[in-house]
Design a protein around this motif. Structure first.
Motif, short mmCIF file in Angstrom:
data_model
loop_
_atom_site.label_atom_id
_atom_site.label_comp_id
_atom_site.label_asym_id
_atom_site.label_seq_id
_atom_site.Cartn_x
_atom_site.Cartn_y
_atom_site.Cartn_z
N ASN A 1 1.02 9.32 -2.15
CA ASN A 1 -0.26 9.83 -2.63
C ASN A 1 -0.18 11.32 -2.93
O ASN A 1 -0.72 11.81 -3.93
CB ASN A 1 -1.35 9.57 -1.60
CG ASN A 1 -1.84 8.13 -1.61
OD1 ASN A 1 -1.83 7.47 -2.64
ND2 ASN A 1 -2.27 7.64 -0.47
N SER B 1 2.14 5.10 0.73
CA SER B 1 2.28 5.99 1.87
C SER B 1 1.61 7.33 1.57
O SER B 1 1.27 7.64 0.42
CB SER B 1 3.76 6.23 2.19
OG SER B 1 4.38 6.96 1.13
N ARG B 2 1.43 8.13 2.59
CA ARG B 2 0.83 9.45 2.42
C ARG B 2 1.67 10.33 1.50
O ARG B 2 1.15 11.06 0.66
CB ARG B 2 0.67 10.13 3.79
CG ARG B 2 0.03 11.50 3.72
CD ARG B 2 -0.12 12.10 5.11
NE ARG B 2 -0.94 11.27 5.98
CZ ARG B 2 -1.21 11.56 7.24
NH1 ARG B 2 -0.71 12.64 7.80
NH2 ARG B 2 -1.98 10.75 7.96
N LEU C 1 -5.79 7.60 -8.03
CA LEU C 1 -6.18 8.48 -6.93
C LEU C 1 -7.69 8.60 -6.80
O LEU C 1 -8.42 8.55 -7.80
CB LEU C 1 -5.59 9.88 -7.11
CG LEU C 1 -4.11 10.07 -6.81
CD1 LEU C 1 -3.72 11.51 -7.11
CD2 LEU C 1 -3.77 9.71 -5.36
N TRP D 1 -16.44 14.14 -3.36
CA TRP D 1 -15.40 13.38 -4.03
C TRP D 1 -15.37 13.78 -5.50
O TRP D 1 -16.40 14.17 -6.07
CB TRP D 1 -15.66 11.87 -3.92
CG TRP D 1 -15.54 11.34 -2.54
CD1 TRP D 1 -16.52 11.26 -1.59
CD2 TRP D 1 -14.35 10.82 -1.93
NE1 TRP D 1 -16.02 10.72 -0.43
CE2 TRP D 1 -14.70 10.43 -0.61
CE3 TRP D 1 -13.04 10.64 -2.37
CZ2 TRP D 1 -13.78 9.88 0.27
CZ3 TRP D 1 -12.11 10.08 -1.49
CH2 TRP D 1 -12.49 9.71 -0.19
N LYS E 1 -10.76 14.09 -2.90
CA LYS E 1 -11.96 14.67 -2.27
C LYS E 1 -11.68 16.11 -1.92
O LYS E 1 -10.62 16.44 -1.37
CB LYS E 1 -12.34 13.89 -1.02
CG LYS E 1 -13.61 14.38 -0.33
CD LYS E 1 -13.88 13.57 0.93
CE LYS E 1 -15.18 13.98 1.59
NZ LYS E 1 -15.20 15.40 1.98
N PRO F 1 0.82 -1.22 0.00
CA PRO F 1 0.00 0.00 0.00
C PRO F 1 0.85 1.26 0.00
O PRO F 1 1.98 1.28 0.49
CB PRO F 1 -0.81 -0.13 1.30
CG PRO F 1 -0.90 -1.60 1.53
CD PRO F 1 0.41 -2.16 1.07
N LEU G 1 -8.17 16.07 0.05
CA LEU G 1 -8.01 14.83 0.79
C LEU G 1 -8.05 13.71 -0.25
O LEU G 1 -8.79 13.82 -1.24
CB LEU G 1 -9.14 14.65 1.80
CG LEU G 1 -9.29 15.74 2.86
CD1 LEU G 1 -10.54 15.48 3.69
CD2 LEU G 1 -8.07 15.81 3.76
N PHE G 2 -7.29 12.66 -0.06
CA PHE G 2 -7.32 11.62 -1.08
C PHE G 2 -6.85 10.29 -0.53
O PHE G 2 -6.07 10.22 0.42
CB PHE G 2 -6.47 11.99 -2.31
CG PHE G 2 -5.19 12.71 -1.98
CD1 PHE G 2 -4.11 12.04 -1.45
CD2 PHE G 2 -5.07 14.07 -2.19
CE1 PHE G 2 -2.95 12.70 -1.14
CE2 PHE G 2 -3.91 14.74 -1.89
CZ PHE G 2 -2.84 14.05 -1.36
N ASN G 3 -7.37 9.24 -1.15
CA ASN G 3 -6.85 7.89 -0.97
C ASN G 3 -6.21 7.49 -2.29
O ASN G 3 -6.50 8.07 -3.34
CB ASN G 3 -7.98 6.91 -0.62
CG ASN G 3 -8.55 7.18 0.76
OD1 ASN G 3 -7.82 7.51 1.68
ND2 ASN G 3 -9.86 7.05 0.89
N GLY G 4 -5.35 6.51 -2.23
CA GLY G 4 -4.71 6.03 -3.44
C GLY G 4 -4.63 4.52 -3.45
O GLY G 4 -4.52 3.89 -2.40
N ALA G 5 -4.71 3.92 -4.63
CA ALA G 5 -4.62 2.47 -4.77
C ALA G 5 -3.54 2.14 -5.79
O ALA G 5 -3.41 2.82 -6.82
CB ALA G 5 -5.96 1.89 -5.21
#
Length: 278
Positions: free
Chosen positions: A185, A181-182, A248, A257, A251, A179, A220-224
């Motif tokens: 991302n 890291s911040r 990505l 989002w 949001k 996964p 703000l964001f998540n990443g895969a």
């Protein structure tokens, strides 16, 4: 790319408000009293009524009366854990320092191309004999520190002994993508914002806020992690999986989002591409 995902947000917020109000009402009814509630400038009539109700309940229940709850502070975190305890802040910092200060990490590069590998995680290492932990034995404290070296796309795992200060094991793997890291991302978002393919993201952000999007700090964001799938992407993304590639999910802060699922950022090659829509 221009679709804003913001359905049901009003219902969620409204539901949360009702839940909070309901919880507050329940606490007021069930708690027999609040210590020190009469102190200060208020009349304290509500608190006295609550205490009287609690006293009456206690008289009726006898020794089984409910006593006022006491909130205890969490114990202070020590410099060093024991056995299978989670790593403390001091242990994490020491593990990072010990693992990063050895060759070959000095010749590595992080996600921004700077000297030194990109740190990902620090975890308590599994003991060599798990039965020792179950028996309460004072087993050696070891930590697994993982890094990603963008210079040659390798995952490096170093196990450090926190008692002796030595690196006891080093593992190097290719084609392994843990996964993100911040920091990774954030760098992916920075590349996307600056790229022509980020035009939709920038426009959606302006529609939502009335402001220009210039920095990942505004989102703000998540990443895969994205891996190449034959025939499902342009050729520029064929090495994703060997390279560190990201999709990505951004949001707007305090907002909706933004759909950016069709965009992939290759952090190793520092390129942005759009998936084929066939």
């Amino acid at each position: 790319m221009r679709g804003l995902v913001h359905r049901h947000l009003g219902k969620v917020v409204a539901g949360a408000a009702v839940a909070v109000a309901g919880t507050a009402a329940m606490v007021a009814v069930t708690l027999p009293g609040t210590a020190g509630a009469d102190e200060g400038g208020g009349t304290g009539s509500g608190s006295r009524a609550a205490r009287q109700a609690g006293q009456q309940a206690g008289q009726q229940a006898g020794d089984g009366a409910v006593r006022p709850g006491v909130v205890e502070q969490a114990p202070a975190e020590g410099d060093r854990g024991r056995g299978g305890d989670p790593l403390t802040g001091d242990e994490i910092a020491r593990a990072e320092r010990l693992a990063a200060g050895r060759q070959p990490l000095r010749g590595a590069e992080d996600v921004e191309g700077e000297r030194g590998a990109q740190r990902l995680t620090v975890d308590l290492a599994d003991p060599e004999n798990a039965d020792d932990v179950d028996d309460g034995a004072d087993v050696p404290r070891r930590a697994d520190v993982t890094f990603y070296d963008y210079k040659n796309d390798t995952l490096v795992t170093r196990t450090v002994d926190l008692d002796t200060g030595k690196v006891v094991r080093t593992g190097v793997q290719h084609g392994v993508q843990p996964p993100l890291s911040r920091a990774e991302n954030a760098e992916a978002a920075r590349l996307l914002i600056a790229d022509p393919l980020g035009a939709g993201l920038r426009a959606d952000y302006k529609d939502a806020t009335g402001k220009e999007l210039t920095s990942p700090d505004q989102l703000l964001f998540n990443g895969a992690v994205y891996r190449a799938v034959p025939g499902a992407q342009p050729a520029v993304l064929d090495r994703c999986g060997e390279h560190r590639c990201v999709r990505l999910f951004p949001k707007v802060k305090n907002g909706p989002w933004i759909d950016a699922r069709s965009i992939v950022i290759d952090l190793s090659a520092r390129k942005v591409a759009e998936l084929d829509r066939r």
